[in-house]
Motif scaffolding. Structure first.
Motif, mmCIF file in Angstrom:
data_model
loop_
_atom_site.group_PDB
_atom_site.id
_atom_site.type_symbol
_atom_site.label_atom_id
_atom_site.label_comp_id
_atom_site.label_asym_id
_atom_site.label_seq_id
_atom_site.Cartn_x
_atom_site.Cartn_y
_atom_site.Cartn_z
ATOM 1 N N LYS A 1 21.910 -34.191 -35.319
ATOM 2 C CA LYS A 1 22.175 -35.486 -35.932
ATOM 3 C C LYS A 1 21.714 -36.581 -34.990
ATOM 4 O O LYS A 1 21.658 -36.412 -33.762
ATOM 5 C CB LYS A 1 23.657 -35.647 -36.243
ATOM 6 N N LEU B 1 24.847 -34.969 -39.794
ATOM 7 C CA LEU B 1 24.475 -33.639 -39.311
ATOM 8 C C LEU B 1 23.616 -32.914 -40.336
ATOM 9 O O LEU B 1 23.951 -32.842 -41.521
ATOM 10 C CB LEU B 1 25.739 -32.821 -39.013
ATOM 11 N N GLU C 1 30.606 -21.896 -38.026
ATOM 12 C CA GLU C 1 31.050 -23.287 -37.898
ATOM 13 C C GLU C 1 31.666 -23.575 -36.539
ATOM 14 O O GLU C 1 31.369 -24.584 -35.891
ATOM 15 C CB GLU C 1 32.061 -23.629 -39.011
ATOM 16 N N GLU C 2 32.543 -22.682 -36.058
ATOM 17 C CA GLU C 2 33.218 -22.936 -34.790
ATOM 18 C C GLU C 2 32.246 -22.891 -33.613
ATOM 19 O O GLU C 2 32.465 -23.547 -32.587
ATOM 20 C CB GLU C 2 34.337 -21.921 -34.570
ATOM 21 N N ALA D 1 30.663 -26.317 -33.502
ATOM 22 C CA ALA D 1 31.613 -27.427 -33.564
ATOM 23 C C ALA D 1 31.471 -28.415 -32.418
ATOM 24 O O ALA D 1 31.877 -29.580 -32.550
ATOM 25 C CB ALA D 1 33.049 -26.881 -33.600
ATOM 26 N N ASP E 1 30.268 -32.010 -33.074
ATOM 27 C CA ASP E 1 30.993 -32.902 -33.988
ATOM 28 C C ASP E 1 31.418 -34.203 -33.334
ATOM 29 O O ASP E 1 31.399 -35.264 -33.971
ATOM 30 C CB ASP E 1 32.233 -32.188 -34.553
ATOM 31 N N ASN E 2 31.804 -34.144 -32.080
ATOM 32 C CA ASN E 2 32.304 -35.343 -31.401
ATOM 33 C C ASN E 2 31.208 -36.143 -30.691
ATOM 34 O O ASN E 2 31.500 -37.082 -29.962
ATOM 35 C CB ASN E 2 33.377 -34.950 -30.378
#
Length: 504
Positions: free
Chosen positions: A113, A119, A148-149, A152, A155-156
């Protein structure tokens, strides 16, 4: 129409992209190139063992890609090697992301992203494509189950990219069960990876504000440490003059360095300067492209006369930095893995001329155990052995003009011939092969003169030599003590001799 469209088989082509010969180290380094090109300041590498479900991620905080950019980046040959690149671009063929990843895994997922786009995700899955009857180039828009994990971490972040490698058949072949032995072998590769990345990207890592690489964690303890092959922090390292070699509109920048002899280093310094692969393997040229190390110690197949240069013990102190730019890729024949480089002929000739002198000086320092350094050798520094060529053969002779040997022979008078016979016996039986083998196999165990002797043994030997040189004087003069201290065998023990005999 006098042509037809002939697309390659998707399954066959993707399998072929796996055959470039990457190792874990070279594959991860190639993926890091993309992160650096994306101006990442931090890169987090995670390797997790889970038997046949083991996985690897490479995540960065670079500029990231929009969905359109990501789709293009996932295409094999996404950029031509003929295209002009930005100066900091470490890419080459538009293949690295795919070839490096698929060399390790059968499933490649990339999520990315930018600061202004959400994303985006794309995945190549070789098993999925092989299972299609249509054999189409289907680039999936979703990850594998439970991925997904693993993704992850991004994400932040405001922007960045994460590469997820799953189904690691090349790394985990045969690991159907989660055996401790297979797990240990998997994690054992991390040490080698740390060393390799610290070497390849040492210029970037030398300044923490420029780049940080973490492996299996995010603390200081997980940082990859840079390794400078030129050991410039040591005062005994001898940089040589910089030279520039023009070729067309480009310029190759070259600088040699002669590293300190082992006798000038502590054991920790010696091991550090030796590098991940050892002293002999790290001699030669270091080719950099955009500060990224491509070739880490090689004589590049160059030769002087009919003899091709090879890695040899007596040249191991010679290392030569070569800087090129990405516009020189074709001229230098940079390969897909960015691990091989061949200089153009005119550049090669200039490199030979420059390196010949560096090699010569490195050999002299190796032979003299680093004692002469940059200064002129003093005549009074007495070397006991002389190397000569006799009837085309290398021979080693005791120097009859060595001050101690000369005085010893003078004192013998009529029995001088007996000593000459003993000397010849010693000279004809020097165990050259054994010395060479021991030095090559265990260079760190090679002793310096009186290196394993006690202080008393040094004083006893010095006293005997002083007796030979002082012509029966009851007390040695400062001049004669200084002469003893300049002998090669005592030059490392001057303080002991001066302290014992009270000289200044």
């Amino acid at each position: 129409m006098d042509f037809e469209i002939s697309p390659p088989s998707a399954a066959a082509m993707l399998e072929s992209l796996r055959a470039y010969g990457y190792s874990l180290n070279s594959a991860i380094a190639d993926l890091i190139d993309n992160s650096i090109t994306a101006k990442a300041k931090n890169i987090w590498i995670t390797l997790r063992w889970d038997g046949e479900n083991s996985w690897i991620t490479i995540r960065d905080d670079g500029t990231g890609m929009s969905e359109k950019q990501l789709s293009k980046a996932m295409v094999a040959g996404s950029q031509s090697p003929l295209d002009q690149r930005e100066e900091h671009d470490l890419g080459r063929f538009g293949l690295g992301l795919k070839t490096a990843s698929l060399s390790l895994a059968r499933s490649l997922t990339v999520a990315s992203k930018t600061g202004s786009t959400p994303l985006a995700l794309r995945r190549w899955d070789l098993d999925y494509i092989a299972g299609q009857q249509t054999n189409e180039w289907r680039l999936l828009k979703s990850g594998r189950s439970n991925s997904e994990e693993k993704l992850a971490g991004i994400d932040n972040q405001e922007s960045g990219t994460v590469v997820l490698l799953e189904n690691l058949d090349k790394l985990c072949a045969g690991t159907v069960t989660k055996s401790p032995a297979h797990r240990d072998e998997f994690y054992h590769q991390i040490d080698s990876l740390c060393d390799h990345l610290g070497m390849i990207f040492h210029r970037f890592l030398a300044t923490s504000s420029r780049l940080k690489i973490y492996i299996n964690g995010e603390t200081e303890a997980h940082l990859v440490k840079p390794w400078d092959p030129f050991f410039l922090k040591n005062k005994a390292t001898e940089p040589k003059p910089v030279t520039k070699i023009p070729f067309g509109e480009t310029v190759t920048t070259v600088q040699g360095v002669i590293l300190p002899h082992k006798d000038m280093l502590t054991q920790d310094e010696y091991e550090e300067a030796g590098g991940p692969l050892g002293w002999n393997a790290h001699q030669g040229f270091y080719v950099y492209r955009g500060d990224r190390l491509l070739v880490c110690g090689s004589w590049l197949g160059l030769r002087e006369g009919i003899s091709k240069w090879r890695a040899e013990e007596h040249y191991k102190l010679a290392r030569i930095r070569v800087d090129i730019t990405n516009e020189m890729d074709s001229d230098w024949k940079i390969d897909v893995k960015k691990s091989l480089a061949t200089p153009p002929q005119t550049v090669a000739l200039a490199l030979v001329q420059y390196a010949s002198q560096v090699r010569k000086e490195a050999r002299e320092i190796f032979a003299h155990r680093g004692k002469y350094g940059k200064r002129e050798r003093r005549e009074k520094v007495g070397k006991v052995w002389m190397a000569r060529q006799t009837r085309g053969q290398n021979t080693y002779r005791l120097d009859r003009n060595h001050p101690v040997i000369k005085r010893f022979l003078e004192r013998l008078g009529d029995r001088k011939n007996e000593a000459e016979a003993i000397f010849r016996l010693i000279e004809e039986t020097v165990p050259v092969e054994q010395i060479w083998l021991d030095s090559a196999e265990s260079p760190e165990k090679r002793s310096s003169p009186f290196g394993a002797a006690s202080e008393n043994e040094v004083i006893e030997a010095a006293t005997a030599y002083l007796d030979l040189l002082q012509d029966g004087n009851s007390a040695p003069t400062d001049e004669i003590i200084s002469e003893i201290c300049e002998l090669e065998c005592f030059s490392d023990h001057k303080e002991i001799i001066y302290a014992h005999f009270g000289a200044r």
